[in-house]
Design an enzyme around this catalytic site. Structure first.
Site, PDB file in Angstrom:
ATOM      1  N   ASP A 114       0.859  -1.182   0.000  1.00  0.00           N
ATOM      2  CA  ASP A 114       0.000   0.000   0.000  1.00  0.00           C
ATOM      3  C   ASP A 114       0.902   1.241   0.000  1.00  0.00           C
ATOM      4  O   ASP A 114       2.092   1.145   0.318  1.00  0.00           O
ATOM      5  CB  ASP A 114      -0.885  -0.027   1.250  1.00  0.00           C
ATOM      6  CG  ASP A 114      -1.827   1.155   1.338  1.00  0.00           C
ATOM      7  OD1 ASP A 114      -2.303   1.641   0.294  1.00  0.00           O
ATOM      8  OD2 ASP A 114      -2.082   1.599   2.463  1.00  0.00           O
TER       9      ASP A 114
ATOM     10  N   ASP B 189      -0.297   5.032   1.031  1.00  0.00           N
ATOM     11  CA  ASP B 189      -0.559   5.959   2.139  1.00  0.00           C
ATOM     12  C   ASP B 189      -0.542   5.227   3.477  1.00  0.00           C
ATOM     13  O   ASP B 189      -1.258   4.245   3.663  1.00  0.00           O
ATOM     14  CB  ASP B 189      -1.899   6.667   1.926  1.00  0.00           C
ATOM     15  CG  ASP B 189      -1.845   7.599   0.731  1.00  0.00           C
ATOM     16  OD1 ASP B 189      -0.948   8.464   0.707  1.00  0.00           O
ATOM     17  OD2 ASP B 189      -2.684   7.453  -0.179  1.00  0.00           O
TER      18      ASP B 189
END
Length: 185
Positions: free
Chosen positions: A6, A8
């Site tokens: 991922d 953020d």
């Protein structure tokens, strides 16, 4: 091994920067993001916060620094022969900003996939990702339930005490690298 990552909260230290900007915008002094759905933390309608993000997307995506150890951790995974594939909830329209940020911090990136706030599971399955690194507990649960183990990077908004099977909490990128050992054949 194909490793999904991922962006953020895992590679980009987005939430402290966003918290600062949201405090300025809403005239608040919130110091901890206690819920991934930040509109709940700020007690504002989701649409209002979404409009703020859309209107300030370049600043909000470009201002965060990398999460401590993320760049080095990704470089280590690549050196060890793994393939790193980023899978983010960002939208395809945010691709240029996302790639520009990764380039600015010299974070290696060959594949960046955008789920557009939909489940990441279909992209993870489509790309044959074998392990995923995530910070959002809802995503982590869905990914783990699909049979892909998850290393959950600890955050103030993912403090559920009992983690479901298939999810391992890590408190740093060093712990992520150590956690990867359990998946090596």
């Amino acid at each position: 091994m194909r490793i999904g990552v991922d962006i953020d909260g895992v590679v980009s230290d987005s939430y402290p920067a966003w918290l600062q900007e949201l405090n300025l915008h809403y005239g608040k002094n919130i110091t901890v993001v206690s819920d991934y759905d930040m509109h709940l933390v700020f007690d504002v309608p989701r649409d209002d916060m979404n409009n703020f993000f859309v209107g300030n997307v370049e600043r909000l995506f470009m201002m965060p620094k990398p999460v401590s150890g993320a760049k080095e951790g990704i470089e280590t995974l690549l050196r060890e022969g793994h393939e790193v594939i980023y899978v983010t909830a960002r939208t395809p329209e945010e691709k240029d900003l996302t790639v520009r940020w990764l380039t600015m911090y010299e974070i290696p990136h060959k594949h960046v996939l955008f789920s557009g706030f939909k489940s990441k599971v279909h992209l993870i399955k489509q790309w044959g990702i074998e392990v995923f690194i995530e910070d959002y507990q809802v995503n982590a649960k869905a990914i783990a339930e699909s049979g892909v183990p998850v290393l959950l990077l600890d955050a103030s908004y993912n403090q559920e005490k009992q983690l479901p099977k298939g999810i391992t909490r890590c408190h740093s990128w060093q712990e992520i690298l150590e956690g990867m050992r359990q998946f090596k054949a």
